[in-house]
Scaffold this motif. Structure first.
Motif, short mmCIF file in Angstrom:
data_model
loop_
_atom_site.label_atom_id
_atom_site.label_comp_id
_atom_site.label_asym_id
_atom_site.label_seq_id
_atom_site.Cartn_x
_atom_site.Cartn_y
_atom_site.Cartn_z
N ALA B 54 11.78 40.38 71.56
CA ALA B 54 11.68 40.51 73.02
C ALA B 54 13.05 40.27 73.66
CB ALA B 54 10.65 39.54 73.57
N VAL B 55 13.77 39.30 73.11
CA VAL B 55 15.09 38.97 73.65
C VAL B 55 16.07 38.78 72.49
CG1 VAL B 55 16.45 37.31 74.98
CG2 VAL B 55 14.10 37.81 75.68
N CYS B 68 32.45 27.63 70.04
CA CYS B 68 31.62 28.74 69.54
C CYS B 68 30.79 28.30 68.34
CB CYS B 68 32.50 29.93 69.15
SG CYS B 68 33.21 30.76 70.58
N ARG B 69 31.36 27.41 67.54
CA ARG B 69 30.65 26.95 66.35
C ARG B 69 29.42 26.13 66.74
NH1 ARG B 69 30.97 23.56 61.86
NH2 ARG B 69 31.67 21.87 63.18
N HIS B 70 29.59 25.26 67.72
CA HIS B 70 28.46 24.45 68.19
C HIS B 70 27.37 25.35 68.78
CE1 HIS B 70 31.95 21.47 68.89
NE2 HIS B 70 31.48 21.35 67.66
N THR B 71 27.84 26.37 69.52
CA THR B 71 26.90 27.30 70.14
C THR B 71 26.12 28.07 69.08
OG1 THR B 71 28.42 27.52 71.99
CG2 THR B 71 26.73 29.21 71.79
N ARG B 72 26.82 28.49 68.02
CA ARG B 72 26.17 29.23 66.93
C ARG B 72 25.07 28.39 66.29
NH1 ARG B 72 30.10 29.37 62.67
NH2 ARG B 72 31.26 30.61 64.15
N VAL B 73 25.38 27.14 66.02
CA VAL B 73 24.40 26.24 65.39
C VAL B 73 23.18 26.08 66.30
CG1 VAL B 73 23.99 23.87 64.65
CG2 VAL B 73 26.14 25.00 64.07
N LEU B 74 23.45 25.84 67.59
CA LEU B 74 22.36 25.61 68.54
C LEU B 74 21.48 26.85 68.70
CD1 LEU B 74 22.87 23.80 71.93
CD2 LEU B 74 21.50 25.86 71.85
N LEU B 75 22.11 28.03 68.89
CA LEU B 75 21.34 29.24 69.17
C LEU B 75 20.59 29.75 67.95
CD1 LEU B 75 23.69 31.26 71.57
CD2 LEU B 75 21.75 29.79 72.15
N SER B 76 21.20 29.63 66.77
CA SER B 76 20.48 30.15 65.59
C SER B 76 19.27 29.27 65.31
CB SER B 76 21.40 30.26 64.38
OG SER B 76 21.95 29.01 64.07
N ASP B 77 19.42 27.97 65.59
CA ASP B 77 18.27 27.07 65.43
C ASP B 77 17.18 27.40 66.46
OD1 ASP B 77 17.06 24.53 64.35
OD2 ASP B 77 17.22 23.99 66.46
N LEU B 78 17.60 27.63 67.70
CA LEU B 78 16.65 27.96 68.76
C LEU B 78 15.90 29.25 68.44
CD1 LEU B 78 15.79 26.96 71.64
CD2 LEU B 78 17.44 28.57 72.56
N ALA B 79 16.66 30.27 67.96
CA ALA B 79 16.05 31.55 67.64
C ALA B 79 15.08 31.41 66.47
CB ALA B 79 17.14 32.58 67.31
N GLU B 83 9.43 32.32 68.91
CA GLU B 83 8.84 33.64 68.67
C GLU B 83 9.50 34.69 69.57
OE1 GLU B 83 5.78 33.87 66.75
OE2 GLU B 83 5.80 36.06 66.92
N GLY B 84 9.94 35.78 68.97
CA GLY B 84 10.46 36.89 69.77
C GLY B 84 11.91 36.75 70.17
N LEU B 85 12.56 35.69 69.70
CA LEU B 85 13.96 35.46 70.07
C LEU B 85 14.85 35.61 68.84
CD1 LEU B 85 15.81 34.55 72.46
CD2 LEU B 85 15.54 32.22 71.62
N PRO B 143 4.59 41.37 77.27
CA PRO B 143 3.89 41.97 76.14
C PRO B 143 4.72 43.04 75.41
CG PRO B 143 3.10 42.90 78.20
CD PRO B 143 4.14 41.89 78.56
N ILE B 144 5.95 42.76 75.09
CA ILE B 144 6.79 43.75 74.43
C ILE B 144 6.67 43.66 72.91
CG2 ILE B 144 9.17 44.48 73.99
CD1 ILE B 144 9.80 43.51 76.87
N GLY B 145 6.98 42.50 72.36
CA GLY B 145 7.03 42.37 70.91
C GLY B 145 5.69 42.05 70.41
#
Lengths: 143, 145
Positions: B54-55, B68-79, B83-85, B143-145
């Motif tokens: 979805a996003v 950027c490294r901290h952001t990568r760790v945070l966002l990959s964990d969040l994704a 669901e859908g991220l 209701p996309i994904g």
């Protein structure tokens, strides 16, 4: 150019405080030979290896054993880029002071001081944040 | 004497800049949220759009960017937990024109894109986890994904 391993992020912060101190002394005294020495130090860290930074050795020998260990590591490439930005300002400042243009020396050293203090006090790397702006301003130099 | 004023000036500028950048860290902006038309997305970004998600969070990074490294760790964990991220990273060190076309001036900047490549929001600096999730939630339950 050597490839550096990631480092304990508190080392560069300590190093930035030392750089700040040196640049303040330069501004207060106008002692351009000290700024020349700092310029050489910036160049060694940026273009050869961060291992040549004496403050890094002081940190590891004196401070690190007294601090709790951290698992966090910081990549070397941003740190070296920041040292390169410091090198440019310090070089211009040294030339300014040595050539009898103290206004140029003071201005360039002040910019270097802002960058060093931002890193020391806030943990911000101005040169890294502004990398895209620098590339946009000077696209010809990088191609 | 000039030197002392220069030191004072540099300290004032540093504190002002530091506080300004700190206050903008993780700020979520919907200013560039795309119109309904199909957006003109640079090809390197379009190829990162995850089919079925979805996003997609596209993180714009450079080699010279420590947060950027901290952001990568945070966002990959969040994704991984949402669901859908999805999360993808684009290094623009050698392709700054891509960043310029996106209007990205500092790294990390994270774009949240819908499956058609429309920008839902963007985050400047290291995102704040719960604030980002709150901002994304309306798009994730569509209701996309």
């Amino acid at each position: 150019m050597l490839k550096d391993v990631p480092v304990d992020p508190r080392g560069p912060r300590f190093s930035a405080w030392m750089t700040t101190l040196i640049l303040v002394v330069v501004l207060l005294t106008g002692w351009w030979r000290l700024l020349a020495a700092q310029t050489v130090l910036f160049a060694m860290c940026a273009f050869i290896s961060l291992k040549l930074n004496p403050w890094g050795h002081v940190y590891r020998a004196v401070l690190q054993p007294r601090l709790a260990p951290v698992s966090e590591r910081e990549e070397a490439a941003p740190l070296r880029f920041a040292q390169g930005v410091g090198f440019v300002f310090a070089l211009v400042g040294t030339i300014g002071y040595a050539a009898g243009l103290p206004a140029v020396g003071v201005a360039a050293t002040s910019f270097a001081l802002v960058a060093a203090l931002l890193n020391a006090a806030f943990g911000l790397c101005l040169g890294c944040e502004a990398y895209l702006l620098i590339r946009r301003a000077a696209p010809a130099a990088s191609r | 004497m000039t030197g002392a004023w220069a030191v004072l000036g540099a300290v004032v500028v540093t504190v002002a800049t530091g506080l300004l950048l700190r206050s903008r860290e993780g700020r979520i902006s919907t200013r560039r949220a795309g119109p309904p038309a199909v957006p003109d997305l640079p090809e390197p970004v379009r190829t990162l759009l995850a089919p079925g998600a979805a996003v997609t969070l596209v993180q714009i990074s450079t080699t010279f960017c420590a947060p950027c490294r901290h952001t990568r760790v945070l966002l990959s964990d969040l994704a991984g937990r949402t669901e859908g991220l999805r999360h993808a990273e684009l290094d623009v060190t050698r392709t700054p024109e891509v960043a310029a076309r996106l209007g990205v001036l500092r790294t990390p900047t994270t774009l949240a894109l819908d499956p058609a490549g429309r920008e839902l929001l963007r985050v400047s600096g290291v995102p704040e986890r719960s604030a980002l999730l709150d901002a994304l939630r309306p798009h994730l339950i569509s209701p996309i994904g």
